[in-house]
Design a protein around this motif. Structure first.
Motif, PDB file in Angstrom:
ATOM      1  N   VAL A   1      27.352  85.947  12.759  1.00  6.06           N
ATOM      2  CA  VAL A   1      28.283  85.131  12.171  1.00  6.06           C
ATOM      3  C   VAL A   1      28.484  86.053  10.797  1.00  6.06           C
ATOM      4  N   ASN A   2      29.879  85.904  10.285  1.00  4.12           N
ATOM      5  CA  ASN A   2      30.022  86.344   8.830  1.00  4.12           C
ATOM      6  C   ASN A   2      30.887  85.292   8.177  1.00  4.12           C
ATOM      7  N   ASP A   3      31.243  85.494   6.963  1.00  2.86           N
ATOM      8  CA  ASP A   3      31.858  84.628   5.998  1.00  2.86           C
ATOM      9  C   ASP A   3      33.202  84.517   6.437  1.00  2.86           C
ATOM     10  N   ALA A   4      33.851  85.344   7.146  1.00  2.00           N
ATOM     11  CA  ALA A   4      35.383  85.121   7.504  1.00  2.00           C
ATOM     12  C   ALA A   4      35.270  84.108   8.746  1.00  2.00           C
ATOM     13  N   MET A   5      34.374  84.236   9.562  1.00  2.00           N
ATOM     14  CA  MET A   5      34.214  83.280  10.579  1.00  2.00           C
ATOM     15  C   MET A   5      33.914  81.720  10.185  1.00  2.00           C
ATOM     16  N   ARG A   6      32.989  81.644   9.267  1.00  2.00           N
ATOM     17  CA  ARG A   6      32.815  80.416   8.568  1.00  2.00           C
ATOM     18  C   ARG A   6      34.119  79.867   7.850  1.00  2.00           C
ATOM     19  N   ALA A   7      34.949  80.570   7.280  1.00  2.00           N
ATOM     20  CA  ALA A   7      36.050  80.098   6.575  1.00  2.00           C
ATOM     21  C   ALA A   7      37.111  79.720   7.715  1.00  2.00           C
ATOM     22  N   GLU A   8      37.254  80.310   8.790  1.00  2.00           N
ATOM     23  CA  GLU A   8      38.155  79.996   9.706  1.00  2.00           C
ATOM     24  C   GLU A   8      37.713  78.741  10.587  1.00  2.00           C
ATOM     25  N   ARG A   9      36.209  78.457  10.549  1.00  2.00           N
ATOM     26  CA  ARG A   9      35.801  77.156  11.338  1.00  2.00           C
ATOM     27  C   ARG A   9      34.837  76.391  10.377  1.00  2.00           C
ATOM     28  N   PRO A  10      35.375  75.779   9.177  1.00  2.00           N
ATOM     29  CA  PRO A  10      34.597  75.065   8.255  1.00  2.00           C
ATOM     30  C   PRO A  10      33.869  73.899   8.869  1.00  2.00           C
ATOM     31  N   GLY A  11      32.668  73.941   8.511  1.00  2.00           N
ATOM     32  CA  GLY A  11      31.907  72.656   9.173  1.00  2.00           C
ATOM     33  C   GLY A  11      31.145  73.172  10.328  1.00  2.00           C
ATOM     34  N   HIS A  12      31.560  74.085  10.999  1.00  2.00           N
ATOM     35  CA  HIS A  12      30.909  74.421  12.303  1.00  2.00           C
ATOM     36  C   HIS A  12      29.479  74.922  11.795  1.00  2.00           C
ATOM     37  N   ARG A  13      28.459  74.700  12.720  1.00  2.00           N
ATOM     38  CA  ARG A  13      27.030  75.047  12.396  1.00  2.00           C
ATOM     39  C   ARG A  13      26.718  76.465  12.757  1.00  2.00           C
ATOM     40  N   PHE A  14      27.429  77.075  13.882  1.00  2.00           N
ATOM     41  CA  PHE A  14      26.957  78.383  14.144  1.00  2.00           C
ATOM     42  C   PHE A  14      25.286  78.367  14.519  1.00  2.00           C
ATOM     43  N   ALA A  15      25.095  77.239  15.261  1.00  2.00           N
ATOM     44  CA  ALA A  15      23.590  77.190  15.385  1.00  2.00           C
ATOM     45  C   ALA A  15      22.765  78.371  16.387  1.00  2.00           C
ATOM     46  N   GLY A  16      21.917  79.029  15.662  1.00  2.58           N
ATOM     47  CA  GLY A  16      21.272  80.023  16.224  1.00  2.58           C
ATOM     48  C   GLY A  16      21.763  81.424  15.921  1.00  2.58           C
ATOM     49  N   PHE A  17      22.968  81.599  15.494  1.00  2.00           N
ATOM     50  CA  PHE A  17      23.539  82.658  15.024  1.00  2.00           C
ATOM     51  C   PHE A  17      22.782  83.550  13.977  1.00  2.00           C
ATOM     52  N   THR A  18      22.884  84.734  13.626  1.00  2.00           N
ATOM     53  CA  THR A  18      22.550  85.370  12.756  1.00  2.00           C
ATOM     54  C   THR A  18      23.565  86.001  11.816  1.00  2.00           C
ATOM     55  N   ASP A  19      23.322  85.711  10.573  1.00  2.00           N
ATOM     56  CA  ASP A  19      24.320  86.337   9.611  1.00  2.00           C
ATOM     57  C   ASP A  19      24.212  87.886   9.608  1.00  2.00           C
ATOM     58  N   VAL A  20      25.409  88.424   9.451  1.00  2.00           N
ATOM     59  CA  VAL A  20      25.678  89.889   9.308  1.00  2.00           C
ATOM     60  C   VAL A  20      24.709  90.538   8.311  1.00  2.00           C
ATOM     61  N   ARG A  21      24.615  89.830   7.086  1.00  2.00           N
ATOM     62  CA  ARG A  21      23.813  90.238   6.238  1.00  2.00           C
ATOM     63  C   ARG A  21      22.239  90.433   6.501  1.00  2.00           C
ATOM     64  N   ASP A  22      21.700  89.376   7.020  1.00  2.00           N
ATOM     65  CA  ASP A  22      20.423  89.272   7.610  1.00  2.00           C
ATOM     66  C   ASP A  22      20.203  90.241   8.606  1.00  2.00           C
ATOM     67  N   LEU A  23      21.139  90.503   9.439  1.00  2.00           N
ATOM     68  CA  LEU A  23      20.919  91.664  10.533  1.00  2.00           C
ATOM     69  C   LEU A  23      20.520  92.716   9.844  1.00  2.00           C
ATOM     70  N   ALA A  24      21.557  93.194   8.827  1.00  2.00           N
ATOM     71  CA  ALA A  24      21.353  94.467   7.966  1.00  2.00           C
ATOM     72  C   ALA A  24      20.050  94.351   7.152  1.00  2.00           C
ATOM     73  N   GLU A  25      19.433  93.446   6.639  1.00  2.00           N
ATOM     74  CA  GLU A  25      18.388  93.532   5.979  1.00  2.00           C
ATOM     75  C   GLU A  25      17.234  93.930   7.063  1.00  2.00           C
ATOM     76  N   SER A  26      17.117  93.104   8.304  1.00  2.00           N
ATOM     77  CA  SER A  26      15.964  93.476   9.350  1.00  2.00           C
ATOM     78  C   SER A  26      15.940  94.683   9.689  1.00  2.00           C
ATOM     79  N   ILE A  27      17.418  95.326  10.000  1.00  2.00           N
ATOM     80  CA  ILE A  27      17.331  96.826  10.399  1.00  2.00           C
ATOM     81  C   ILE A  27      16.925  97.794   9.280  1.00  2.00           C
ATOM     82  N   CYS A  28      16.925  97.392   8.025  1.00  2.00           N
ATOM     83  CA  CYS A  28      16.556  98.288   7.266  1.00  2.00           C
ATOM     84  C   CYS A  28      14.974  98.225   7.020  1.00  2.00           C
ATOM     85  N   GLN A  29      14.656  96.950   7.251  1.00  2.00           N
ATOM     86  CA  GLN A  29      13.126  96.827   7.294  1.00  2.00           C
ATOM     87  C   GLN A  29      12.300  97.660   8.362  1.00  2.00           C
TER      88      GLN A  29
END
Length: 257
Positions: free
Chosen positions: A209-237
């Motif tokens: 999930v990213n900010d654009a997706m959240r903006a398109e679906r305000p209020g949607h929980r995206f349960a279990g989804f990983t934010d792309v920034r958290d993915l990037a951080e995990s990859i760097c680690q």
């Protein structure tokens, strides 16, 4: 929202001065990974088949982290020769490769198993498996020489628990994971009893999930989804641990099935 804590550029960590290639860098996840790698002090070489989306990601990473070296190449990863030429270009320009992050994606599905269109399999086989085969074969030797190299495949939880309408997608993802684990075994067997010079590993998400997706679906929980920034951080680690601890492993960023 992302829980990632930003760090300053060039923080002296394991990616400082490293050369990392990102395949499939044109999407939202690719853009996030480019920015995070640049922030960590890496030289970043991005590739995508879509020149416009690639340029947007490269420009954003350069702008976010002034002074960072971020370059882009339009590469058709469906062709092994073109992929090898990309690897050779990176080695010529920068002298080494310390990582390949594989983000090439795509999805096709159906309402039921009986409605599965095998044309979807043909497409997903190429996008999700053939590109993995080509990047792994092209980058295996220079990554092994790097001493702390990483081959990172981003995969999906559905590979471990296929659903009826996702047969083609899950099968292609599962095959890509098996191929990556075979690469890991190759790194292990060529280490002559010592730590492997590189690690092949799999990062597993339910979906991104990213900010654009959240903006398109305000209020949607995206349960279990990983934010792309958290993915990037995990990859760097992944560069922060010894190769023997990373090689052949799966890092789950969502609940395991």
């Amino acid at each position: 929202m992302s829980t990632t804590t930003p760090r300053g550029p060039g923080d002296g960590g394991p990616l400082e001065g490293a050369v990392v290639a990102v395949a499939g860098a044109g999407g939202a996840a690719g853009h996030a990974v480019l920015r995070r790698l640049a922030q960590a002090g890496a030289t970043v070489v991005a590739a995508d088949a879509d020149a416009q989306r690639l340029a947007a990601g490269v420009d954003a990473a350069r702008y976010a982290h002034g002074g960072a070296t971020v370059v882009g190449d339009t590469v058709d990863l469906l062709h092994l020769a073109a992929t090898r030429e990309w690897t050779a270009k990176i080695l010529k320009d920068f002298g080494r490769v310390d990582g390949l992050v594989h983000l090439v994606g795509g999805w096709r599905g159906s309402a039921t198993f009986a409605e599965t269109d095998l044309a979807d399999w043909d497409l997903l086989h190429d996008l999700l498996l053939r590109t993995v085969q080509h990047t792994s074969l092209a980058f295996e030797a220079p990554l092994a020489r790097a001493g702390n190299g990483r081959y990172v495949l981003v995969s999906a939880a559905g590979a471990a628990r296929p659903t009826a309408g996702n047969a083609a997608y899950a099968a292609a993802k599962a095959a890509a994971e098996a191929w990556t684990l075979a690469l890991a075994d190759g790194f292990r067997k060529t280490a002559d009893g010592g730590p492997p010079g590189a690690a092949a590993t799999i990062v597993v998400v339910k979906a991104l999930v990213n900010d654009a997706m959240r903006a398109e679906r305000p209020g949607h929980r995206f349960a279990g989804f990983t934010d792309v920034r958290d993915l990037a951080e995990s990859i760097c680690q992944l560069w922060s641990k010894p190769t023997e601890e990373v090689n052949g492993t799966r890092l789950w960023l969502t609940r395991q099935p």
